[in-house]
Design an enzyme around this catalytic site. Structure first.
Site, short mmCIF file in Angstrom:
data_model
loop_
_atom_site.label_atom_id
_atom_site.label_comp_id
_atom_site.label_asym_id
_atom_site.label_seq_id
_atom_site.Cartn_x
_atom_site.Cartn_y
_atom_site.Cartn_z
N HIS A 48 20.47 -1.80 15.86
CA HIS A 48 20.28 -0.62 15.02
C HIS A 48 20.79 -0.94 13.62
CE1 HIS A 48 20.09 2.67 18.35
NE2 HIS A 48 19.38 1.60 18.67
N GLU A 50 22.78 0.58 11.60
CA GLU A 50 24.22 0.76 11.41
C GLU A 50 25.02 -0.41 11.98
OE1 GLU A 50 22.00 2.90 12.72
OE2 GLU A 50 22.78 4.94 12.73
N CYS A 78 23.10 7.57 16.43
CA CYS A 78 23.13 7.79 17.88
C CYS A 78 24.57 7.58 18.36
CB CYS A 78 22.19 6.80 18.57
SG CYS A 78 22.74 5.07 18.47
N CYS A 81 26.00 4.03 17.66
CA CYS A 81 26.31 3.80 16.25
C CYS A 81 27.48 4.67 15.79
CB CYS A 81 25.07 4.02 15.40
SG CYS A 81 23.81 2.77 15.73
#
Length: 145
Positions: A48, A50, A78, A81
Site C-alpha cells: 500500500h 502508506e 485501512c 496502514c
C-alpha cells in the site's frame, strides 16, 4: 496533498488502486518519501502507498520513529496502514477521501480510538477529498468496463 494526488495518478496509470502517500518533514516542509499503491505489480497485498512511504522514510532517516513527520494520503487508511502510522509514530495524518468499505480512521474500525493503539496522530480529513474520490471512481469504472 497535491504530490500525493500525483502519486495516485501514477498508480491509476499502472492499473493500481489510485492511492498516493507523501511523508513530509514538519520543520522544513520537505518531502522525504512518496509512493503509490503497488500491489498488482509486486503481487503483494502489503504494498500500500502508506506502507511503502513509511518504509522509505525510515530507511532515509535511519530511524523507525517518524514523530517529526506528517503523512498525506489520498484515501482514508485501512487497518494495516493505520497501524503502521501508529507504530511509526507519525505526528499528523492528512487524508483525502473517506473509504466507507475499508477505512480504519473514521469510517469503520476507528483504529486510533481502540485500546490496541498506543499512538494517535492528529487527524485531518477531507483534504482534496473530491479529487481523490473522482480518481477512485474513475479507476473502478475503468476496470468494470
Amino acid at each position: 496533498m497535491r504530490e500525493a494526488l500525483k502519486q495516485a495518478e501514477i498508480a491509476f496509470s499502472k492499473n493500481e488502486v489510485p492511492v498516493g502517500a507523501v511523508i513530509v518533514d514538519r520543520e522544513n516542509q520537505k518531502i522525504i518519501s512518496k509512493s503509490y499503491n503497488n500491489t498488482e505489480e509486486k503481487n503483494n497485498a502489503l504494498y500500500h502507498a502508506e506502507i511503502i512511504a513509511i518504509n522509505e522514510a525510515c530507511r532515509i532517516i535511519s530511524s523507525k520513529n517518524l514523530s517529526d513527520y506528517d503523512i498525506y494520503v489520498t484515501l482514508e487508511p485501512c487497518a494495516m496502514c493505520a497501524a503502521a502510522i501508529a507504530h511509526s509514530r507519525l505526528k499528523r495524518l492528512f487524508y483525502g477521501a473517506s473509504d466507507s468499505k475499508h477505512g480504519a480512521v473514521e469510517s469503520n474500525l476507528r483504529y486510533f480510538n481502540s485500546k490496541a493503539c498506543f499512538h494517535r496522530p492528529e487527524i485531518y480529513s477531507g483534504i482534496f477529498a473530491e479529487d481523490s474520490a473522482l480518481l477512485m471512481k474513475g479507476f473502478f469504472k475503468k476496470i468494470r468496463d
